[in-house]
Design a protein around this motif. Sequence first.
Motif, PDB file in Angstrom:
ATOM      1  N   GLN A 176      45.045  35.504  38.921  1.00 21.89           N
ATOM      2  CA  GLN A 176      44.470  35.841  40.218  1.00 21.89           C
ATOM      3  C   GLN A 176      43.290  36.798  40.052  1.00 21.89           C
ATOM      4  N   LEU A 177      43.363  37.701  39.079  1.00 22.60           N
ATOM      5  CA  LEU A 177      42.263  38.637  38.855  1.00 22.60           C
ATOM      6  C   LEU A 177      41.004  37.925  38.380  1.00 22.60           C
ATOM      7  N   ASP A 178      41.171  36.802  37.700  1.00 18.92           N
ATOM      8  CA  ASP A 178      40.013  36.029  37.258  1.00 18.92           C
ATOM      9  C   ASP A 178      39.186  35.543  38.440  1.00 18.92           C
ATOM     10  N   ARG A 179      39.791  35.425  39.587  1.00 18.53           N
ATOM     11  CA  ARG A 179      39.076  34.979  40.787  1.00 18.53           C
ATOM     12  C   ARG A 179      39.126  36.038  41.887  1.00 18.53           C
ATOM     13  N   PHE A 180      39.085  37.301  41.486  1.00 18.47           N
ATOM     14  CA  PHE A 180      39.249  38.414  42.402  1.00 18.47           C
ATOM     15  C   PHE A 180      38.247  38.394  43.550  1.00 18.47           C
ATOM     16  N   GLU A 181      36.964  38.207  43.233  1.00 16.17           N
ATOM     17  CA  GLU A 181      35.945  38.239  44.281  1.00 16.17           C
ATOM     18  C   GLU A 181      36.164  37.144  45.320  1.00 16.17           C
ATOM     19  N   LEU A 234      39.017  35.805  45.957  1.00 17.64           N
ATOM     20  CA  LEU A 234      40.292  36.125  46.587  1.00 17.64           C
ATOM     21  C   LEU A 234      40.110  37.072  47.767  1.00 17.64           C
ATOM     22  N   VAL A 235      39.291  38.122  47.594  1.00 13.59           N
ATOM     23  CA  VAL A 235      39.119  39.104  48.668  1.00 13.59           C
ATOM     24  C   VAL A 235      38.063  38.691  49.683  1.00 13.59           C
ATOM     25  N   GLY A 236      37.189  37.784  49.323  1.00 18.35           N
ATOM     26  CA  GLY A 236      36.198  37.283  50.270  1.00 18.35           C
ATOM     27  C   GLY A 236      35.041  38.242  50.497  1.00 18.35           C
ATOM     28  N   ASP A 237      34.328  38.008  51.581  1.00 16.33           N
ATOM     29  CA  ASP A 237      33.135  38.786  51.913  1.00 16.33           C
ATOM     30  C   ASP A 237      33.531  40.187  52.374  1.00 16.33           C
ATOM     31  N   VAL A 238      32.951  41.187  51.743  1.00 10.33           N
ATOM     32  CA  VAL A 238      33.243  42.583  52.093  1.00 10.33           C
ATOM     33  C   VAL A 238      31.979  43.343  52.484  1.00 10.33           C
ATOM     34  N   GLN A 239      30.938  42.616  52.855  1.00 12.71           N
ATOM     35  CA  GLN A 239      29.673  43.251  53.246  1.00 12.71           C
ATOM     36  C   GLN A 239      29.902  44.249  54.365  1.00 12.71           C
ATOM     37  N   PRO A 240      29.287  45.377  54.345  1.00 14.98           N
ATOM     38  CA  PRO A 240      28.176  45.822  53.517  1.00 14.98           C
ATOM     39  C   PRO A 240      28.610  46.483  52.211  1.00 14.98           C
ATOM     40  N   TYR A 241      29.875  46.357  51.838  1.00 17.54           N
ATOM     41  CA  TYR A 241      30.379  46.973  50.619  1.00 17.54           C
ATOM     42  C   TYR A 241      30.276  46.003  49.454  1.00 17.54           C
ATOM     43  N   SER A 242      30.465  46.506  48.269  1.00 20.82           N
ATOM     44  CA  SER A 242      30.568  45.641  47.095  1.00 20.82           C
ATOM     45  C   SER A 242      31.895  45.955  46.418  1.00 20.82           C
ATOM     46  N   VAL A 243      32.440  44.966  45.731  1.00 25.23           N
ATOM     47  CA  VAL A 243      33.737  45.126  45.090  1.00 25.23           C
ATOM     48  C   VAL A 243      33.589  44.933  43.594  1.00 25.23           C
ATOM     49  N   GLU A 244      34.186  45.843  42.862  1.00 23.61           N
ATOM     50  CA  GLU A 244      34.312  45.716  41.412  1.00 23.61           C
ATOM     51  C   GLU A 244      35.781  45.952  41.104  1.00 23.61           C
ATOM     52  N   TYR A 245      36.247  45.401  40.002  1.00 24.50           N
ATOM     53  CA  TYR A 245      37.629  45.694  39.639  1.00 24.50           C
ATOM     54  C   TYR A 245      37.734  45.967  38.154  1.00 24.50           C
TER      55      TYR A 245
END
Length: 72
Positions: free
Chosen positions: A43-48, A50-61
């Motif tokens: 699931q972590l391989d497809r994290f972005e 998985l969580v979808g659009d988070v604008q105006p933020y950015s996601v890193e893991y």
Amino acid sequence: MGALEDRLVETVVGATGGLYVGRLVTRGATEFFFYLPVTASTQLDRFESLVGDVQPYSVEYLAAEDPEWGMY
């Protein structure tokens, strides 16, 4: 930010069976901490996606092993 946190927790815990242990806000960044089973790596391989659009933020893991669940 509360709605985003709720969505992240629901999505990550639901997809992985993990445990949400908290967040840290510092220097303009918010970090969310989860303990996940080893089987969650796919699931972590497809994290972005998985969580979808988070604008105006950015996601890193970052994933790190903590077998004793002692870090947080």
